[in-house]
Design an enzyme around this catalytic site. Structure first.
Site, PDB file in Angstrom:
ATOM      1  N   LYS A 144       0.821  -1.221   0.000  1.00  0.00           N
ATOM      2  CA  LYS A 144       0.000   0.000   0.000  1.00  0.00           C
ATOM      3  C   LYS A 144       0.850   1.264   0.000  1.00  0.00           C
ATOM      4  O   LYS A 144       2.035   1.248   0.284  1.00  0.00           O
ATOM      5  CB  LYS A 144      -0.993  -0.063   1.158  1.00  0.00           C
ATOM      6  CG  LYS A 144      -2.007  -1.206   0.888  1.00  0.00           C
ATOM      7  CD  LYS A 144      -3.376  -0.944   1.357  1.00  0.00           C
ATOM      8  CE  LYS A 144      -4.316  -2.020   0.799  1.00  0.00           C
ATOM      9  NZ  LYS A 144      -5.222  -2.535   1.802  1.00  0.00           N
ATOM     10  N   ARG A 150      -3.531 -10.063   5.330  1.00  0.00           N
ATOM     11  CA  ARG A 150      -3.914 -10.192   3.909  1.00  0.00           C
ATOM     12  C   ARG A 150      -2.738  -9.720   3.060  1.00  0.00           C
ATOM     13  O   ARG A 150      -2.335  -8.562   3.151  1.00  0.00           O
ATOM     14  CB  ARG A 150      -5.153  -9.330   3.641  1.00  0.00           C
ATOM     15  CG  ARG A 150      -5.655  -9.378   2.204  1.00  0.00           C
ATOM     16  CD  ARG A 150      -6.837  -8.429   2.036  1.00  0.00           C
ATOM     17  NE  ARG A 150      -7.410  -8.499   0.696  1.00  0.00           N
ATOM     18  CZ  ARG A 150      -6.949  -7.834  -0.351  1.00  0.00           C
ATOM     19  NH1 ARG A 150      -5.895  -7.040  -0.239  1.00  0.00           N
ATOM     20  NH2 ARG A 150      -7.540  -7.956  -1.533  1.00  0.00           N
TER      21      ARG A 150
END
Ligand code: HH2
Length: 287
Positions: free
Chosen positions: A232, A266
Site C-alpha cells: 500500500k 492479507r
C-alpha cells in the site's frame, strides 16, 4: 439483489465447512490470506491475473506457498481512487472461470465484493467468507445475504475521502460500531465477524501508520482483527518505491500488526510473509 439464474459453474456447492475462519483463528498463530485479483486494474497487480488460466495458476501457487485463505476479488477497490465501477454481470463473468476451481484447492475462499448479488452466488459456488471493503454499509442487502448463508464476514473500515483532522482510531471504532449494529439487526452471529481497519482506504498515509501503531485499541471489540498493508501507498511515503517493490515495507507493517493484535494478514506475497512471521515467532520463542 440476486441474479435470477446462476451462471454455469455457480450451482450450489454443498461441501462448505462451518465457520472456517473461527477454526483458523483458534489455531493461535497468525493466519495468512493470499490475494488473487481477477481484475484488469488493481492497484498493484492489475491485469496480471485477469486471464483465468493465469489466475488459477496463481491461486495454486498461493496455496502451495501456505496461504490459509484465498481472497478473490473481481472488482478493484482502488484504495487511492480511480476504480472503475464494475456491473454485477461483469464481476460474475470474471469470477465464473476461476472461483469453482479455486474452491477445490483445499483452503477456504473469501469473496472480496461489496455486492450482495455477487456474494450470494459466490457462496453458492463454495466461497466460505465474505470480505466487504464497505463494512456492510454500502449494499444494505449484503448483511442479509451473510446472515442467511451463515458465513463469516470481514467488516472493513472505509470512507469516501480522507480527513487528516480525524482521530483515525476513534473514526474506525465508530464505523465498526455502526457495522456491528447492522450485522446484529440482520442476525449475523458475532462469532462470524472479523474487523479490519482498512489500511489505505479513506486515510492519509499517516493515518494508515497510526491504524497499525494503535491497532491494539481495536481489540476492545473482542473480535479477530485482519490487517492488509500489502504494497500500500503509505509504504511509498515512508520509503519511496513502486507497488511491486514494497515487499520489505509490507512485511514490516504486517509483523507490527501481528505484534499489536492482528489475527489475520492479507498479502499478495504469501511465501515471504509466512517466512517473516515464522522467524518473528521463533525469535520471540527463543527468549
Ligand atoms: N485491500 C484491498 C482490497 N481488499 N480487503 C480487506 N479486508 N482489507 C484490505 O486491506 C483490502 C481488501 C486493496 O488491495 P488489492 O486487492 O490488491 O487492490 P485492488 O482493490 O485495487 O484490487
Amino acid at each position: 439483489m440476486t441474479l435470477a439464474r446462476p451462471i454455469a459453474g455457480f450451482e450450489r456447492n454443498q461441501n462448505r465447512p462451518p465457520n472456517p475462519l473461527a477454526r483458523l483463528v483458534a489455531l493461535g498463530r497468525p493466519i495468512v490470506m493470499g490475494v488473487l485479483n481477477v481484475t484488469p486494474d488493481s492497484f498493484s497487480d492489475g491485469g496480471q491475473y485477469f486471464d483465468p488460466a493465469t489466475a488459477l495458476e496463481q491461486a495454486r501457487r498461493l496455496v502451495a506457498e501456505g496461504a490459509d485463505i484465498l481472497d478473490i476479488g473481481a472488482e478493484s477497490t482502488r484504495p487511492y481512487g480511480g476504480a472503475v465501477a464494475v456491473p454485477i454481470e461483469e464481476e460474475m463473468r470474471r469470477l465464473a472461470p476461476v472461483l469453482p476451481s479455486a474452491v477445490s484447492l483445499g483452503v477456504p475462499v473469501s469473496i472480496d465484493t461489496m455486492k450482495a448479488g455477487v456474494a450470494a452466488q459466490a457462496i453458492d459456488a463454495g466461497a466460505a467468507i465474505v470480505n466487504d471493503v464497505w463494512g456492510l454499509q454500502r449494499d444494505r442487502d449484503l448483511a442479509r445475504v451473510v446472515a442467511e448463508h451463515g458465513v463469516p464476514v470481514i467488516i472493513m473500515h472505509n470512507r469516501e475521502a480522507a480527513d487528516p483532522a480525524l482521530d483515525i482510531i476513534a473514526e474506525i471504532a465508530a464505523f465498526f460500531a455502526r457495522s456491528l449494529e447492522i450485522a446484529a439487526r440482520a442476525g449475523i452471529a458475532r462469532e462470524n465477524i472479523v474487523l479490519d481497519p482498512g489500511i489505505g482506504f479513506g486515510k492519509t498515509p499517516e493515518q494508515s501508520l497510526t491504524a497499525i501503531a494503535r491497532l491494539g485499541e481495536l481489540k476492545s471489540f473482542g473480535l479477530p482483527l485482519l490487517v492488509g498493508a500489502s504494497r500500500k501507498r503509505f509504504i511509498d511515503k515512508v520509503s519511496p518505491a513502486p507497488p511491486d517493490r514494497r515487499l520489505g515495507g509490507s512485511i514490516a507493517a504486517h509483523l507490527l500488526a501481528v505484534a499489536n493484535g492482528a489475527a489475520i494478514i492479507r498479502t499478495h506475497d504469501v511465501a515471504e510473509t509466512l517466512q517473516a512471521l515464522r522467524v518473528d515467532a521463533a525469535i520471540r520463542g527463543a527468549r
